[in-house]
Design a protein around this motif. Structure first.
Motif, PDB file in Angstrom:
ATOM      1  N   LEU A 188      -4.373   3.681   2.635  1.00 40.45           N
ATOM      2  CA  LEU A 188      -3.554   4.676   1.948  1.00 40.45           C
ATOM      3  C   LEU A 188      -2.500   5.282   2.861  1.00 40.45           C
ATOM      4  N   PHE A 189      -2.844   5.439   4.142  1.00 43.12           N
ATOM      5  CA  PHE A 189      -1.925   6.081   5.079  1.00 43.12           C
ATOM      6  C   PHE A 189      -0.843   5.137   5.587  1.00 43.12           C
ATOM      7  N   THR A 190      -0.871   3.876   5.142  1.00 41.48           N
ATOM      8  CA  THR A 190       0.165   2.928   5.556  1.00 41.48           C
ATOM      9  C   THR A 190       1.544   3.497   5.224  1.00 41.48           C
ATOM     10  N   GLY A 191       2.404   3.536   6.222  1.00 40.62           N
ATOM     11  CA  GLY A 191       3.750   4.066   6.002  1.00 40.62           C
ATOM     12  C   GLY A 191       3.864   5.553   6.221  1.00 40.62           C
ATOM     13  N   SER A 192       2.742   6.228   6.473  1.00 39.09           N
ATOM     14  CA  SER A 192       2.806   7.680   6.712  1.00 39.09           C
ATOM     15  C   SER A 192       1.827   8.069   7.813  1.00 39.09           C
ATOM     16  N   THR A 193       1.886   7.330   8.931  1.00 39.28           N
ATOM     17  CA  THR A 193       0.971   7.579  10.040  1.00 39.28           C
ATOM     18  C   THR A 193       1.606   8.397  11.150  1.00 39.28           C
ATOM     19  N   GLY A 194       2.839   8.812  10.962  1.00 42.30           N
ATOM     20  CA  GLY A 194       3.518   9.561  12.014  1.00 42.30           C
ATOM     21  C   GLY A 194       3.041  10.993  12.112  1.00 42.30           C
ATOM     22  N   ASP A 195       3.519  11.682  13.163  1.00 39.71           N
ATOM     23  CA  ASP A 195       3.169  13.083  13.377  1.00 39.71           C
ATOM     24  C   ASP A 195       4.214  14.042  12.828  1.00 39.71           C
ATOM     25  N   ASP A 196       5.215  13.523  12.136  1.00 39.62           N
ATOM     26  CA  ASP A 196       6.230  14.387  11.557  1.00 39.62           C
ATOM     27  C   ASP A 196       5.658  15.147  10.365  1.00 39.62           C
ATOM     28  N   GLU A 197       6.322  16.210   9.993  1.00 43.36           N
ATOM     29  CA  GLU A 197       5.826  17.087   8.944  1.00 43.36           C
ATOM     30  C   GLU A 197       5.720  16.371   7.608  1.00 43.36           C
ATOM     31  N   THR A 198       6.669  15.475   7.323  1.00 43.33           N
ATOM     32  CA  THR A 198       6.643  14.752   6.049  1.00 43.33           C
ATOM     33  C   THR A 198       5.407  13.863   5.938  1.00 43.33           C
ATOM     34  N   SER A 199       5.096  13.135   7.011  1.00 42.01           N
ATOM     35  CA  SER A 199       3.925  12.251   7.000  1.00 42.01           C
ATOM     36  C   SER A 199       2.634  13.048   6.897  1.00 42.01           C
ATOM     37  N   ARG A 200       2.552  14.170   7.610  1.00 39.85           N
ATOM     38  CA  ARG A 200       1.344  14.993   7.561  1.00 39.85           C
ATOM     39  C   ARG A 200       1.139  15.562   6.158  1.00 39.85           C
ATOM     40  N   ALA A 201       2.229  16.017   5.541  1.00 46.83           N
ATOM     41  CA  ALA A 201       2.123  16.574   4.187  1.00 46.83           C
ATOM     42  C   ALA A 201       1.696  15.499   3.197  1.00 46.83           C
ATOM     43  N   ARG A 202       2.210  14.297   3.357  1.00 43.56           N
ATOM     44  CA  ARG A 202       1.850  13.208   2.438  1.00 43.56           C
ATOM     45  C   ARG A 202       0.378  12.834   2.582  1.00 43.56           C
ATOM     46  N   ARG A 203      -0.115  12.784   3.809  1.00 46.49           N
ATOM     47  CA  ARG A 203      -1.525  12.472   4.024  1.00 46.49           C
ATOM     48  C   ARG A 203      -2.409  13.554   3.416  1.00 46.49           C
ATOM     49  N   SER A 204      -2.001  14.796   3.541  1.00 50.33           N
ATOM     50  CA  SER A 204      -2.791  15.892   2.959  1.00 50.33           C
ATOM     51  C   SER A 204      -2.861  15.776   1.445  1.00 50.33           C
ATOM     52  N   ARG A 205      -1.721  15.399   0.814  1.00 52.63           N
ATOM     53  CA  ARG A 205      -1.731  15.225  -0.647  1.00 52.63           C
ATOM     54  C   ARG A 205      -2.664  14.098  -1.053  1.00 52.63           C
ATOM     55  N   LEU A 206      -2.638  13.000  -0.299  1.00 51.31           N
ATOM     56  CA  LEU A 206      -3.482  11.858  -0.644  1.00 51.31           C
ATOM     57  C   LEU A 206      -4.968  12.201  -0.481  1.00 51.31           C
ATOM     58  N   VAL A 207      -5.322  12.856   0.617  1.00 55.47           N
ATOM     59  CA  VAL A 207      -6.726  13.233   0.822  1.00 55.47           C
ATOM     60  C   VAL A 207      -7.172  14.208  -0.253  1.00 55.47           C
ATOM     61  N   TRP A 260       0.815  -1.203   0.000  1.00 49.96           N
ATOM     62  CA  TRP A 260       0.000   0.000   0.000  1.00 49.96           C
ATOM     63  C   TRP A 260       0.854   1.261   0.000  1.00 49.96           C
ATOM     64  N   ASP A 261       1.995   1.196   0.645  1.00 53.05           N
ATOM     65  CA  ASP A 261       2.861   2.371   0.675  1.00 53.05           C
ATOM     66  C   ASP A 261       3.293   2.757  -0.737  1.00 53.05           C
ATOM     67  N   ARG A 262       3.607   1.751  -1.557  1.00 51.38           N
ATOM     68  CA  ARG A 262       4.014   2.029  -2.937  1.00 51.38           C
ATOM     69  C   ARG A 262       2.809   2.509  -3.762  1.00 51.38           C
ATOM     70  N   ILE A 263       1.625   1.920  -3.516  1.00 56.56           N
ATOM     71  CA  ILE A 263       0.414   2.364  -4.223  1.00 56.56           C
ATOM     72  C   ILE A 263       0.146   3.835  -3.933  1.00 56.56           C
ATOM     73  N   ALA A 264       0.247   4.222  -2.656  1.00 59.60           N
ATOM     74  CA  ALA A 264      -0.013   5.612  -2.279  1.00 59.60           C
ATOM     75  C   ALA A 264       1.006   6.546  -2.920  1.00 59.60           C
ATOM     76  N   THR A 265       2.259   6.129  -2.967  1.00 61.44           N
ATOM     77  CA  THR A 265       3.297   6.970  -3.577  1.00 61.44           C
ATOM     78  C   THR A 265       3.036   7.173  -5.062  1.00 61.44           C
ATOM     79  N   ALA A 266       2.647   6.098  -5.764  1.00 60.28           N
ATOM     80  CA  ALA A 266       2.377   6.203  -7.202  1.00 60.28           C
ATOM     81  C   ALA A 266       1.203   7.146  -7.465  1.00 60.28           C
ATOM     82  N   LEU A 267       0.152   7.039  -6.666  1.00 65.27           N
ATOM     83  CA  LEU A 267      -1.000   7.916  -6.838  1.00 65.27           C
ATOM     84  C   LEU A 267      -0.636   9.375  -6.568  1.00 65.27           C
ATOM     85  N   SER A 268       0.126   9.586  -5.494  1.00 68.22           N
ATOM     86  CA  SER A 268       0.500  10.944  -5.112  1.00 68.22           C
ATOM     87  C   SER A 268       1.412  11.588  -6.145  1.00 68.22           C
TER      88      SER A 268
END
Length: 617
Positions: free
Chosen positions: A277-296, A245-253
């Motif tokens: 979709l959030f698999t691999g980006s569930t942390g509270d760091d800025e990178t994970s938050r930015a990635r989740r925002s792009r996916l949503v 799922w982490d690779r799927i989310a990256t490809a979509l993003s």
């Protein structure tokens, strides 16, 4: 003409009533052609009775009646030889026509009489089924089939009535409802609850109903990514091997692919898909938050997608017809297999070019398993209703979707679905909501759940539970009290922190009973819109009627509202009409004229104002 001596009128009726019906039939048919086929039996009886009455009257007058003429045709003794075949044919024809008329009349009258009998039936026992939005269509189809299979009782009455209604979004409000405080005023107590995942099965509480899982509506099916072949190849995901799922989310993003999913706010399958979709980006760091925002941001751009997976795949098919559109969807695998092997969307069979490509995921994949939850409430027992609820639950467990090929996926835990909701709320765009409650006396009108005002207060509480720490909220009342027409703030806009929630809750406790004599709806919205506090949405809870004496005749308040909402920095306004009449013609006219003005009611939101509002936001 004098009648024959010794003729008895009852004898003539007994011997000639069938041919007389044959004469009545064409007349009744002509009347039925004009007045409705279902009335043919009654026209036939009326014409037949009229001819009998005429014959009886003629018999009393000493004349030959209609029946005597038929009798003379039957005996043929007084006719010449050449006329006898014609008379015999005429007599036989009227008899056959009379018999056919009786048969047709019975064929029409029996169902009609059964319908009248059913109209006089006692109300059948009700089975109330609350279904997740993504399950509702399939459960409704099942309810229709189940009801038909039960047939009718010997008295022609329907033995059971199954009502299916949509469950609210998973979360705090639904959990509280099953804890014993049924605050879902728009929905009755369910006998069965069919969520999309086992993660939404309510827990048993001391003060709440008794719940237990009584099977599943079909086999569990994993959520997978599906796309047209060209899109899957463009993403590098068209190979036969499972993809994390982490690779799927990256490809979509990276590709910015448009992603169709059941609503992230209101459906479990949408939230379970977000979990994947959030698999691999569930942390509270800025990178994970930015990635989740792009996916949503990729999910359902420009508006919500259907909750029903079959409808969602039809939407994907429509988008895929545009070769420049790159779109994919996250749906249960069983729905995709049914789509690829059938004739979906009301069209012909799926061709090889139309078949969707399934991207199988590696690792943990959330599944929808559609548990059937039996709900027993305290109080008087409806024995018949309980019996049919058990029967329908068992019926559903035998008639659900078939198992897909491969792994059935993983059932999410309650905590995992709650975590997904939290991450998704933080990832979506920040909301700033100003709630404004109508305090005119009509808000004290009784309504399911108490009064209209009580429902408005409950709505604000439920909406606060959906907001995250980055969102903002405020509370207003209108009019502000005393002689003023202006609205009054009870809690100014601030981030939704525990202290702000306390301020809003305290403000709501002040609004126990509406105390104003007027409803200056348009003026209040215009004045609240004048506060320029950045991008915000004004949510007005009202009975939907502008009652502003002294300002209605010349439409000054409406003009004030139009002017206020035409400004570039004016807020988006949602008027939530709580009254049964809903959005009246005046509100609809404003909606058409003002892009920033919307009216929502129970009909427009499928019965849930809260879900409808958040799907728009």
């Amino acid at each position: 003409m004098p009648k024959d001596p010794g003729e008895s009128w009852p004898d003539r009726v007994r011997e000639n009533w069938v041919p007389l019906l044959g004469v009545s039939a064409p007349v009744a048919g002509g009347l039925a052609a004009a007045g409705g086929v279902q009335r043919f039996p009654f026209y036939l009886l009326a014409v037949f009775a009229a001819l009998l009455l005429l014959d009886y009257w003629m018999s009393l007058a000493g004349d030959v009646g209609v029946l005597s003429l038929f009798g003379r045709l039957g005996t043929l003794s007084h006719l010449r030889g050449w006329a006898r075949p014609l008379a015999r044919t005429l007599s036989l024809g009227t008899s056959v026509l009379g018999g056919a008329a009786v048969a047709v009349a019975c064929w029409i009258a029996v169902p009609q009489m059964r319908s009248w009998a059913a109209d006089g039936c006692e109300p059948p026992p009700d089975v109330r089924v609350m279904a997740a939005p993504e399950n509702k269509g399939a459960i409704e189809d099942g309810a229709d089939r189940f009801t038909k299979e039960q047939g009718r009782r010997t008295d022609g009455c329907v033995p059971v009535r199954v009502a299916v209604f949509e469950s609210p979004a998973p979360g705090h409000a639904l959990d509280e409802a099953f804890e014993g405080r049924w605050n879902l005023s728009e929905r009755p107590h369910p006998d069965l609850y069919v969520p999309a995942t086992s993660a939404a099965v309510p827990e048993n509480h001391t003060s709440g109903p008794r719940v237990r899982v009584q099977g599943h509506f079909g086999a569990a099916s994993p959520l997978i990514l599906v796309a047209p072949r060209r899109v899957a190849e463009g993403l590098g995901l068209a190979g036969p091997d499972p993809v994390p799922w982490d690779r799927i989310a990256t490809a979509l993003s990276d590709a910015g692919t448009r992603l169709l999913m059941a609503d992230l706010e209101t459906t479990e399958s949408g939230q379970a898909g977000a979990f994947a979709l959030f698999t691999g980006s569930t942390g509270d760091d800025e990178t994970s938050r930015a990635r989740r925002s792009r996916l949503v941001g990729l999910v359902n751009p420009g508006g919500g997608a259907p909750a029903d997976p079959d409808d969602l795949l039809c939407r994907l098919r429509t988008l895929s017809e545009n070769q420049r559109t790159g779109a994919a969807a996250i749906v249960p695998l069983a729905s995709v297999e049914a789509f690829n092997s059938g004739s979906p969307c009301g069209g012909g069979p799926v061709t090889e070019n139309d078949r969707l490509t399934v991207v199988r995921s590696a690792g943990r994949t959330p599944a929808v398993d559609r548990p059937i939850v039996r709900v027993r409430w305290g109080g008087g027992a409806d024995t018949a209703g309980n019996r049919y609820a058990e029967l329908f639950a068992n019926w559903l467990s035998r008639h659900g979707p078939e198992a897909p090929t491969g792994s059935p996926g993983t059932r999410l835990e309650r905590a995992e679905l709650a975590r997904s909701r939290l991450l998704m709320t933080e990832a979506r765009k920040v909301l700033s909501l100003d709630f404004m409650l109508d305090m005119s006396g009509t808000m004290n009108a009784p309504a399911p759940g108490g009064t209209l005002l009580a429902n408005a207060r409950e709505f604000v509480n439920d909406a606060l539970n959906r907001l995250g720490g980055d969102d903002r909220a405020a509370l207003w009342r209108f009019p502000g009290g005393g002689a003023t027409r202006d609205p009054a703030p009870l809690a100014r806009s601030a981030p939704v922190s525990p202290s702000q929630i306390t301020r809003i809750t305290d403000g709501l406790t002040q609004l126990r009973r509406a105390d104003a004599q007027t409803t200056p709806l348009y003026h209040a919205i215009a004045r609240a819109a004048e506060e320029r506090t950045g991008q915000r949405t004004l949510v007005v809870l009202t009975d939907g009627v502008n009652d502003d004496p002294g300002h209605d005749d010349d439409s000054s308040a409406e003009q004030e509202l139009r002017k206020a909402l035409r400004s570039a920095d004016s807020p988006q306004v949602y008027v939530l009409a709580l009254k049964g009449a809903g959005c009246g013609k005046d509100l609809i006219a404003l909606e058409r004229a003002l892009p920033r003005f919307r009216c929502l009611d129970h009909d427009r939101t499928g019965g849930s104002l809260l879900d409808g509002l958040f799907s728009k936001l």
